[in-house]
Design a protein around this motif. Sequence first.
Motif, PDB file in Angstrom:
ATOM      1  N   ARG A  48       0.790  -1.267   0.019  1.00 49.71           N
ATOM      2  CA  ARG A  48      -0.234  -0.003  -0.036  1.00 49.71           C
ATOM      3  C   ARG A  48       0.708   1.208  -0.110  1.00 49.71           C
ATOM      4  O   ARG A  48       0.484   2.382  -0.643  1.00 49.71           O
ATOM      5  CB  ARG A  48      -0.875   0.033   1.123  1.00 49.71           C
ATOM      6  CG  ARG A  48      -1.694   1.248   1.474  1.00 49.71           C
ATOM      7  CD  ARG A  48      -2.757   1.270   0.322  1.00 49.71           C
ATOM      8  NE  ARG A  48      -3.863   0.214   0.480  1.00 49.71           N
ATOM      9  CZ  ARG A  48      -4.898  -0.046  -0.097  1.00 49.71           C
ATOM     10  NH1 ARG A  48      -4.895   0.570  -1.401  1.00 49.71           N
ATOM     11  NH2 ARG A  48      -5.776  -1.021   0.134  1.00 49.71           N
ATOM     12  N   GLU A  49       2.050   1.314   0.840  1.00 48.94           N
ATOM     13  CA  GLU A  49       2.886   2.376   0.890  1.00 48.94           C
ATOM     14  C   GLU A  49       4.406   1.944   1.178  1.00 48.94           C
ATOM     15  O   GLU A  49       4.566   1.049   1.620  1.00 48.94           O
ATOM     16  CB  GLU A  49       2.436   3.329   2.035  1.00 48.94           C
ATOM     17  CG  GLU A  49       2.260   2.672   3.249  1.00 48.94           C
ATOM     18  CD  GLU A  49       1.758   3.752   4.375  1.00 48.94           C
ATOM     19  OE1 GLU A  49       1.547   4.991   3.936  1.00 48.94           O
ATOM     20  OE2 GLU A  49       1.180   3.403   5.430  1.00 48.94           O
ATOM     21  N   LEU A  50       5.180   2.782   0.665  1.00 50.21           N
ATOM     22  CA  LEU A  50       6.474   2.794   1.059  1.00 50.21           C
ATOM     23  C   LEU A  50       7.118   3.757   1.729  1.00 50.21           C
ATOM     24  O   LEU A  50       6.980   4.904   1.292  1.00 50.21           O
ATOM     25  CB  LEU A  50       7.329   2.284  -0.310  1.00 50.21           C
ATOM     26  CG  LEU A  50       8.737   1.999  -0.125  1.00 50.21           C
ATOM     27  CD1 LEU A  50       8.915   0.641   0.309  1.00 50.21           C
ATOM     28  CD2 LEU A  50       9.501   2.278  -1.668  1.00 50.21           C
TER      29      LEU A  50
ATOM     30  N   LEU B 146       9.189  -4.269  -6.190  1.00 47.44           N
ATOM     31  CA  LEU B 146       8.218  -3.861  -5.515  1.00 47.44           C
ATOM     32  C   LEU B 146       7.175  -2.962  -6.205  1.00 47.44           C
ATOM     33  O   LEU B 146       7.531  -2.148  -7.196  1.00 47.44           O
ATOM     34  CB  LEU B 146       8.866  -2.641  -4.296  1.00 47.44           C
ATOM     35  CG  LEU B 146       9.755  -3.337  -3.412  1.00 47.44           C
ATOM     36  CD1 LEU B 146      10.195  -2.241  -2.536  1.00 47.44           C
ATOM     37  CD2 LEU B 146       8.983  -4.365  -2.478  1.00 47.44           C
ATOM     38  N   TYR B 147       5.809  -3.261  -6.014  1.00 51.01           N
ATOM     39  CA  TYR B 147       4.755  -2.555  -6.640  1.00 51.01           C
ATOM     40  C   TYR B 147       3.959  -1.780  -5.688  1.00 51.01           C
ATOM     41  O   TYR B 147       3.369  -2.053  -4.646  1.00 51.01           O
ATOM     42  CB  TYR B 147       3.742  -3.367  -7.141  1.00 51.01           C
ATOM     43  CG  TYR B 147       4.269  -3.753  -8.492  1.00 51.01           C
ATOM     44  CD1 TYR B 147       3.808  -3.608  -9.644  1.00 51.01           C
ATOM     45  CD2 TYR B 147       5.206  -5.007  -8.314  1.00 51.01           C
ATOM     46  CE1 TYR B 147       4.332  -4.242 -10.833  1.00 51.01           C
ATOM     47  CE2 TYR B 147       5.714  -5.726  -9.516  1.00 51.01           C
ATOM     48  CZ  TYR B 147       5.261  -5.420 -10.609  1.00 51.01           C
ATOM     49  OH  TYR B 147       5.784  -6.076 -11.821  1.00 51.01           O
ATOM     50  N   VAL B 148       4.380  -0.319  -5.609  1.00 52.45           N
ATOM     51  CA  VAL B 148       3.667   0.528  -4.496  1.00 52.45           C
ATOM     52  C   VAL B 148       2.644   1.547  -5.094  1.00 52.45           C
ATOM     53  O   VAL B 148       2.534   2.224  -5.849  1.00 52.45           O
ATOM     54  CB  VAL B 148       4.887   1.418  -4.105  1.00 52.45           C
ATOM     55  CG1 VAL B 148       4.730   2.470  -3.053  1.00 52.45           C
ATOM     56  CG2 VAL B 148       6.149   0.707  -3.701  1.00 52.45           C
TER      57      VAL B 148
ATOM     58  N   PHE C  54      16.584  -5.006  -9.162  1.00 57.87           N
ATOM     59  CA  PHE C  54      15.680  -4.294  -8.281  1.00 57.87           C
ATOM     60  C   PHE C  54      14.668  -3.370  -9.216  1.00 57.87           C
ATOM     61  O   PHE C  54      15.225  -2.724 -10.195  1.00 57.87           O
ATOM     62  CB  PHE C  54      16.501  -3.174  -7.823  1.00 57.87           C
ATOM     63  CG  PHE C  54      15.620  -2.317  -6.620  1.00 57.87           C
ATOM     64  CD1 PHE C  54      14.608  -2.808  -6.114  1.00 57.87           C
ATOM     65  CD2 PHE C  54      15.818  -1.106  -6.334  1.00 57.87           C
ATOM     66  CE1 PHE C  54      13.803  -2.029  -5.476  1.00 57.87           C
ATOM     67  CE2 PHE C  54      15.239  -0.251  -5.648  1.00 57.87           C
ATOM     68  CZ  PHE C  54      14.047  -0.601  -5.017  1.00 57.87           C
ATOM     69  N   LYS C  55      13.358  -3.722  -9.198  1.00 58.00           N
ATOM     70  CA  LYS C  55      12.377  -3.036  -9.896  1.00 58.00           C
ATOM     71  C   LYS C  55      11.587  -2.381  -8.690  1.00 58.00           C
ATOM     72  O   LYS C  55      11.137  -3.118  -8.015  1.00 58.00           O
ATOM     73  CB  LYS C  55      11.609  -4.137 -10.808  1.00 58.00           C
ATOM     74  CG  LYS C  55      10.308  -3.283 -11.593  1.00 58.00           C
ATOM     75  CD  LYS C  55       9.626  -4.332 -12.068  1.00 58.00           C
ATOM     76  CE  LYS C  55       8.319  -3.793 -12.780  1.00 58.00           C
ATOM     77  NZ  LYS C  55       7.531  -4.606 -13.728  1.00 58.00           N
ATOM     78  N   LEU C  56      11.091  -1.272  -9.291  1.00 53.06           N
ATOM     79  CA  LEU C  56      10.468  -0.262  -8.202  1.00 53.06           C
ATOM     80  C   LEU C  56       9.287   0.282  -9.136  1.00 53.06           C
ATOM     81  O   LEU C  56       9.686   1.153 -10.114  1.00 53.06           O
ATOM     82  CB  LEU C  56      11.167   0.788  -7.448  1.00 53.06           C
ATOM     83  CG  LEU C  56      10.335   1.574  -6.570  1.00 53.06           C
ATOM     84  CD1 LEU C  56       9.957   0.879  -5.654  1.00 53.06           C
ATOM     85  CD2 LEU C  56      11.380   2.681  -5.836  1.00 53.06           C
ATOM     86  N   ARG C  57       8.086   0.091  -8.984  1.00 51.24           N
ATOM     87  CA  ARG C  57       6.846   0.585  -9.601  1.00 51.24           C
ATOM     88  C   ARG C  57       5.956   1.303  -8.795  1.00 51.24           C
ATOM     89  O   ARG C  57       5.385   0.629  -7.761  1.00 51.24           O
ATOM     90  CB  ARG C  57       6.421  -0.493 -10.462  1.00 51.24           C
ATOM     91  CG  ARG C  57       4.897   0.103 -11.446  1.00 51.24           C
ATOM     92  CD  ARG C  57       4.581  -0.943 -12.171  1.00 51.24           C
ATOM     93  NE  ARG C  57       3.422  -0.505 -13.052  1.00 51.24           N
ATOM     94  CZ  ARG C  57       2.937  -0.779 -14.147  1.00 51.24           C
ATOM     95  NH1 ARG C  57       3.431  -2.129 -14.498  1.00 51.24           N
ATOM     96  NH2 ARG C  57       1.889  -0.329 -14.748  1.00 51.24           N
ATOM     97  N   PHE C  58       5.720   2.629  -9.040  1.00 49.54           N
ATOM     98  CA  PHE C  58       4.668   3.473  -8.332  1.00 49.54           C
ATOM     99  C   PHE C  58       3.384   3.505  -9.300  1.00 49.54           C
ATOM    100  O   PHE C  58       3.418   3.793 -10.267  1.00 49.54           O
ATOM    101  CB  PHE C  58       5.217   4.711  -7.938  1.00 49.54           C
ATOM    102  CG  PHE C  58       6.337   4.627  -6.971  1.00 49.54           C
ATOM    103  CD1 PHE C  58       6.091   4.887  -5.725  1.00 49.54           C
ATOM    104  CD2 PHE C  58       7.650   4.790  -7.380  1.00 49.54           C
ATOM    105  CE1 PHE C  58       6.868   4.885  -4.547  1.00 49.54           C
ATOM    106  CE2 PHE C  58       8.500   4.693  -6.547  1.00 49.54           C
ATOM    107  CZ  PHE C  58       8.432   4.723  -5.176  1.00 49.54           C
ATOM    108  N   THR C  59       2.215   2.781  -8.745  1.00 50.29           N
ATOM    109  CA  THR C  59       1.129   2.592  -9.389  1.00 50.29           C
ATOM    110  C   THR C  59       0.404   3.794  -9.680  1.00 50.29           C
ATOM    111  O   THR C  59      -0.538   4.097 -10.373  1.00 50.29           O
ATOM    112  CB  THR C  59       0.382   1.573  -9.068  1.00 50.29           C
ATOM    113  OG1 THR C  59       0.004   1.590  -7.580  1.00 50.29           O
ATOM    114  CG2 THR C  59       0.970   0.337  -9.117  1.00 50.29           C
TER     115      THR C  59
END
Length: 985
Positions: free
Chosen positions: A765-767, A786-788, A809-814
Amino acid sequence: MRPLIGKLDMLLLRDAPQKCCSKRIKDRMRLLKDDVQKISSYLDELSEVEDPPPMAMCWMNEARDLSYDMEDYVDSLLFVPPEDPSLFANNIKATRSLRKWFSRVKTSQTQVISAGTLSEFRRYVQEAIQRHQRYNLHSCRTLRRRFVSHGPMVLPRPYEETADIVIDGRMNEFINSLATDGDQQLKVLSVLGSACLGKTTLARVLYNRFRKQYNCRAFIRVSKKPDTKKIFCDMLSQLKRQHPLQHCREIDLIHDIKQYLQDKRYLIIIDDVWAASVWDTINHVFPKGNHGSRIITTTQIEDVALTCCCYQSEYVFEMKHLDDDHSRKLFFNRLFCSERDCPEQFKDVLNEIVETCDGLPLATVSIASVLASQPVMSIDLLTYIHRSLSSCFSASERTRQALNLSFNSLPQYLKTCLLYLSMYPEGYTILKDDLVKQWVAEGLIYTTEGQDIRKDAESYLDQLIGRRFIQPICVNYNNEVLSCAVHGMVHDLIAHKSAEENFIVAIDYSQKNVPLSQKVRRLSLLFGNAKYAKIPANITKAQVRSIGFFGLLESMPCITEFKLLRVLNLQLFRHAGDDDGPVDLTGISEMFQLRYLKIAGNVCIKLPNHVLQCLEILDIADARVACVPRDIHLPNLLHLGLPVDKNLLDWINSRMSLSVERVRKLQDLHLTRSSALSSDHLNRSMSSILSLLGGHGNLKTLVVAHGSSAKNARGASDVTLSLDLLAPPLLQRFEFLPHSHIMFSRIPLWIEKHGNLRILKIAVRELQMSCVDILRGSPALTALSLYVEKAPYDKIIFDKAGFSILKYFKLRFTSDIAWIKFEKGAMPNLWKLKIVFNAIPSFEKDGTALVSIEHMPGLKEISTKFGGEAPDLEYALRTLVSNHPTNPIINMPSNKTLGGEQPHRNLEQESDEILKEDPYGNLEQESDEILEEQEPDEYDERLERRQADKRISRSSDPSSRLHVPVPVGASEMGSEPDVEIPAAY
């Protein structure tokens, strides 16, 4: 015969099931074992012969057949229910139904060791030994092969960088013409050439090099006997990144493909077309347009190539044999890394070998791989290879001889594993995990006590890839093969060898009767789309130990007739309008030796209500369970794939106290979520599963993904998990894929101190920085996705602390935009960094970047992606990301709309997603993410709905939160409200 010898030892060491194993019987067993060891040594000697004479081949087949019969008998003694029907293994009390079942089995199935049977088997073995002496097969020792078995070889590099093809001047000109072609009309190009010239490899190079320039793409394999419905299903699954419904009619699939491709720029590879009529059928699905779309076909037939290109010969690229210079480059690079490293005394004969290979890439690479596997090179060996190749007149004969020499150089254990691949149809893409599990279940992997048998099996696969028998299709960031295939000519070779040794009998739908000289032990049924195909009547089913079935449900044979099965692999599909009644598999409870069961296809199955004593792999994740048996017991289960439906979850919740103990050896658990589940039901059930597995002592993998029905569903509800489970101590891989609509409220606390976790992929839900602190405390983490949903108010900073061995490392903000900074020296071993925002901010320039990446010495690839309209994206390319000049250049693909395509529609085409399995088991290769699955259109459509026509305002304070406004009445992740679990974090 090694498995048989080991089982005879087991029988000697343990008491007989009925406590009636007298000294006389044990003496006969020891004598039988001695004779079996002798015949096994003879068999090993003959297996070292390169081309054994027909008499030796006949004797070897008879010896193997005899060993199968003896092993089946010994298995009937070893794998029987316990003496006391009231007890399970490990003193677990049985239910009333199980006691009844044990009682029934004991009277009808259990065998007593028979002195007469042992004597009869020993007589057969002694007769085989006498025939070996009478035929003077000892003299075959003089024909022993000249090759020496060697250890594991280095894997080839990722496919588009592999050294199995040399891009010469003509190829380079063709590639450049495709890159610089500004014609926006749909164009079809064809690669023409005889077998083994590298057409498919060139097509793969083109696909990998240009794929990111197109909105959607697909790589389709056709083969000599094409199934057009399967082709269209495969194409639609690759284009839309979701499974088509299996009951769709072919005409519906054509309509869906044509509609989806309308107004899109697409790249399609159609590999190995054998008939103009097949191309005419496939060509109907491609809409004409002016968006720069390209279709590339490969074929061996000139008329087919011209037909594909509408007889415009300038669009046909003809493959030719490599010239001498490029042949030597290909050969010596494989053998010595470069020609200058070749020892002087071998140069002349090696150049003669290269010349004899006649510019055929497959023959050249095969011979180089054979020589690379030898610990010592000699002039005699090189002369022998040269003479063998020189005796062949045609190019195809020369390639077959090169492959045959390479096959003969394999140690026997690798030959057996390679032959097993003929269970699959030609052109089939095989999941590595499935293949190694089948090898283990079949007993093809020889290992010593204490060794990891799965790792040994994977090393076998690596060796076969290193020797170029198996082609890697998907390779992850760590150069680990995820899926593979075999070249058509290699498939022909192993199919011929399998038939010659009676190892596998493969039958397609056109065969009514099969000439058989011996019993069938492994049966591959390649029925495809044939509705009334049947097994030939002359096949005896009682001795079959492996079945691979590829076809319609109504053509599936009666499984209960195969009593000795060890491996059952059912790839099923239905015709539209067929009855959707359950497939009754309750009869498998009688299969005491069944170790591997996989059912793929959108079918409903009914499982037995009893013990499956030997079952180690149960994979029914793509199926539906009619009714979960209350008393099913799987004491040796290691790998489990299940659909998460209401029946299954109700069963887990109602029998929680027994569930873990029934699968106490379980190592891998893969769950697929059904769209039919309500969010409340899924919420409670997933919480129960996580709590239940928390203390599991052997679990290493836990993956929750979407099933086929969920991929095609719209409006599936979201579930947010906020509990902090007690993680299994040996857990190495933990994935809750975001498109399963399950997310965590934040990073779970247990991750910080978990010493074994290697792969983590979850949606949260949040980071916050506290979450980053938890992640950096995980010492074994090598891959992180991480999907944030909600970006933090404060900047996210990654410094030198932690992440010491992280490679991916993959970081995705939806929805939101976050400030991210990677300080100098952060993540020292990181190879690939990918950052994705589903929105793009709109603000005035002030020189401050959203993403700041300082010097990171280990980085090999960086990619960022922003959603939004084309003008914003062009601005993002210039201002949003700051990258240190010593780092790799950032790959930032543009989402510019092409041909009227709507923004955001290309989000599902992310460049690092690699695994996509269709209902038939085929895979599409993408580039390099670890076990990344594609998100269906609906996932991005939900994001579009809440981001439509919105832009981001940015304050001058860099610590302030950047937020995308959400339309009134809409939830943060979709149209339905999220569900929170009130447990404490």
